[in-house]
Design an enzyme around this catalytic site. Structure first.
Site, mmCIF file in Angstrom:
data_model
loop_
_atom_site.group_PDB
_atom_site.id
_atom_site.type_symbol
_atom_site.label_atom_id
_atom_site.label_comp_id
_atom_site.label_asym_id
_atom_site.label_seq_id
_atom_site.Cartn_x
_atom_site.Cartn_y
_atom_site.Cartn_z
ATOM 1 N N HIS A 103 -9.225 -4.247 3.699
ATOM 2 C CA HIS A 103 -7.894 -4.872 3.850
ATOM 3 C C HIS A 103 -8.038 -6.369 4.138
ATOM 4 O O HIS A 103 -8.941 -6.780 4.857
ATOM 5 C CB HIS A 103 -7.129 -4.184 4.992
ATOM 6 C CG HIS A 103 -5.670 -4.528 5.017
ATOM 7 N ND1 HIS A 103 -5.193 -5.704 5.549
ATOM 8 C CD2 HIS A 103 -4.602 -3.863 4.526
ATOM 9 C CE1 HIS A 103 -3.878 -5.737 5.397
ATOM 10 N NE2 HIS A 103 -3.493 -4.640 4.779
ATOM 11 N N THR A 125 0.822 -1.211 0.000
ATOM 12 C CA THR A 125 0.000 0.000 0.000
ATOM 13 C C THR A 125 0.858 1.265 0.000
ATOM 14 O O THR A 125 0.569 2.217 -0.735
ATOM 15 C CB THR A 125 -0.906 -0.011 1.248
ATOM 16 O OG1 THR A 125 -1.732 -1.172 1.174
ATOM 17 C CG2 THR A 125 -1.777 1.208 1.328
ATOM 18 N N HIS A 180 -3.520 -2.295 -5.043
ATOM 19 C CA HIS A 180 -2.884 -3.562 -5.436
ATOM 20 C C HIS A 180 -3.903 -4.682 -5.412
ATOM 21 O O HIS A 180 -5.059 -4.490 -5.029
ATOM 22 C CB HIS A 180 -1.693 -3.889 -4.524
ATOM 23 C CG HIS A 180 -2.031 -3.879 -3.055
ATOM 24 N ND1 HIS A 180 -2.888 -4.792 -2.485
ATOM 25 C CD2 HIS A 180 -1.642 -3.052 -2.048
ATOM 26 C CE1 HIS A 180 -2.994 -4.538 -1.194
ATOM 27 N NE2 HIS A 180 -2.265 -3.482 -0.900
HETATM 28 C C1 GP9 Z 1 -2.097 -0.306 6.912
HETATM 29 C C2 GP9 Z 1 -2.179 -0.607 5.487
HETATM 30 C C3 GP9 Z 1 -1.414 -1.845 5.202
HETATM 31 O O1 GP9 Z 1 -1.688 0.965 7.243
HETATM 32 O O2 GP9 Z 1 -1.791 0.422 4.666
HETATM 33 O O3 GP9 Z 1 -1.672 -2.225 3.924
HETATM 34 P P1 GP9 Z 1 -0.839 -3.359 3.159
HETATM 35 O O4 GP9 Z 1 0.395 -2.763 2.648
HETATM 36 O O5 GP9 Z 1 -0.615 -4.452 4.154
HETATM 37 O O6 GP9 Z 1 -1.798 -3.736 2.067
#
Ligand code: GP9
Length: 411
Positions: A197, A81, A260
């Site tokens: 998420h 992210t 992503h």
């Molecule tokens: C948490 C989030 C994590 O702050 O941005 O995302 P990730 O990189 O695990 O998809």
């Protein structure tokens, strides 16, 4: 050597912008800018209906009066992210093995927030998790954001995964944007949504705001994923309502994209559901890395689908064109997707280094430097790669190396 890198890269950029007429240039000049990054949202969910119910009605609606780019691919590396945040604001490649937040720690990176800041914009980034996650405090400093708002600002009520729900995040973000607006300065807000998420465990009460999945999707990974994104879409719809109420919607450049991939499953049941959705086998990496990109440009009332292939690196040059920003003296590796018919998107980390996607096919490198396979985007038919494709791969690898050295050279 640094001079050489910049010159070559600028030459590449000059060549790519000579491809066609300059369209949409400056249409959003001087406007407020909101860029929303949606957690784990893949392209196939846009306009998808399950048993007649749309998964993302609010995003679908946005595409109707926006520029809609269905052929865009994520290019994140280990920083996931936070890499998407980096690439979107810089048009530089992620290194892959090292999160960009670590790679640029203490450096000053030319970026969208920096350019807009120099034009007098307030620049801020909003994310419900703690700013220490992914070393974001350093990343935001390197990117030149004036402000960041994290867990400390958003609080801990109504939490989903790492932070407050997207609903709370968007409401409190709008409150801040309204304050910026009152101060009579333009703003650029990068808003990082989080509720969708992994592992997509949406609290029961939030499921009332989702599409309501049929029984065959219950207790499946794909079902949980779709439900989480359906909620993220619902919350995004609330954001649009808040912005409209605050008078911040119509005259703002609004960019929305997925950071992503989100589908991570090999179970036969899930594969079956994906097959039902796609009408064929789910293909990794082409389906997997395909993310949506939508740009609502003030003054454009009729939506347009732009089929040009793009990557996260192309968001900044595309936004810069409509904002009337001159990037000719900045090192960027992407292209303006509204003025490029042909584009090649280089991928590494989540696909073998050297993988690229152009307007016709995805290329996967083979065992040697001289072979690989091509999979056509439309038919998904696979053939041995041509010599031209191998040359394109080497060109992409060269650009990636240039980007890496450029990042390293930054002070
Ligand atoms: C948490 C989030 C994590 O702050 O941005 O995302 P990730 O990189 O695990 O998809």
């Amino acid at each position: 050597a640094e001079q050489k890198i910049s010159a070559e890269t600028l030459e590449k950029k000059r060549r790519s912008t000579q491809n066609g007429p300059i369209r949409l240039k400056g249409m959003a000049e001087g406007k407020n800018v909101i860029i929303v990054q949606l957690e784990s949202v893949q392209q196939f969910l846009i306009n998808l209906e399950i048993d007649g119910k749309p998964v993302t009605p609010n995003l679908n609606k946005l595409t109707k009066n926006s520029l809609y780019f269905p052929n865009v691919y994520t290019q994140v590396g280990k920083g996931n992210t936070s890499d998407a945040e980096f690439i979107t604001n810089t048009s530089l490649y992620a290194l892959g093995d090292i999160p960009m937040s670590s790679a640029v720690e203490g450096k000053t990176v030319p970026s969208l927030p920096r350019v807009l800041g120099q034009l007098g914009y307030q620049t801020a980034t909003f994310h419900a998790n703690s700013v220490s996650f992914w070393n974001r405090k350093n990343l935001y400093k390197s990117l030149g954001f004036n402000h960041y708002y994290d867990k400390k600002y958003f609080g801990t009520s109504d939490v989903i995964s790492y932070g407050v729900s997207d609903e709370v995040m968007y409401r409190k973000t709008t409150e801040k944007l309204a304050e910026f607006h009152e101060s009579n300065r333009k703003f650029y807000a990068h808003v990082i949504a989080l509720s969708s998420h992994f592992p997509y465990r949406l609290p029961e009460e939030k499921k009332n705001d989702t599409l309501g999945l049929p029984k065959r999707y219950k207790d499946t990974f794909v079902g949980s994923y779709i439900e989480a994104v359906s909620y993220a879409d619902y919350a995004f719809g609330r954001f649009v309502d808040h912005l409209k109420k605050a008078g911040l919607y119509d005259d703002t450049l609004i960019v929305v994209y997925g950071d992503h991939q989100g589908v991570q499953t090999k179970s036969p049941k899930d594969q079956e559901l994906l097959k039902e959705i796609f009408g064929r086998e789910y293909y990794n990496p082409l389906d997997h890395l395909n993310i949506p990109l939508i740009m609502k440009v003030p003054g454009i009332t009729k939506g347009r689908t732009i089929e040009t292939t793009g990557g996260l690196v192309d968001i900044y040059p595309t936004a810069a064109n409509v904002l009337g920003l001159d990037l000719s003296k900045q090192v960027v590796f992407g292209n303006d997707l509204t003025n490029t018919d042909k584009n090649t998107v280089g991928i590494r980390f989540y696909a073998p280094t050297g993988t690229f996607i152009n307007e016709r096919f995805g290329f996967l490198p083979g065992k040697t430097k001289n072979d690989g396979i091509e999979t056509f985007l439309k038919s998904r038919k696979t053939i041995p790669a041509s010599e031209d494709s191998v040359n394109s791969m080497n060109q992409i690898l060269k650009y990636m190396k240039q980007s890496d050295s450029y990042v390293e050279s930054l002070k």
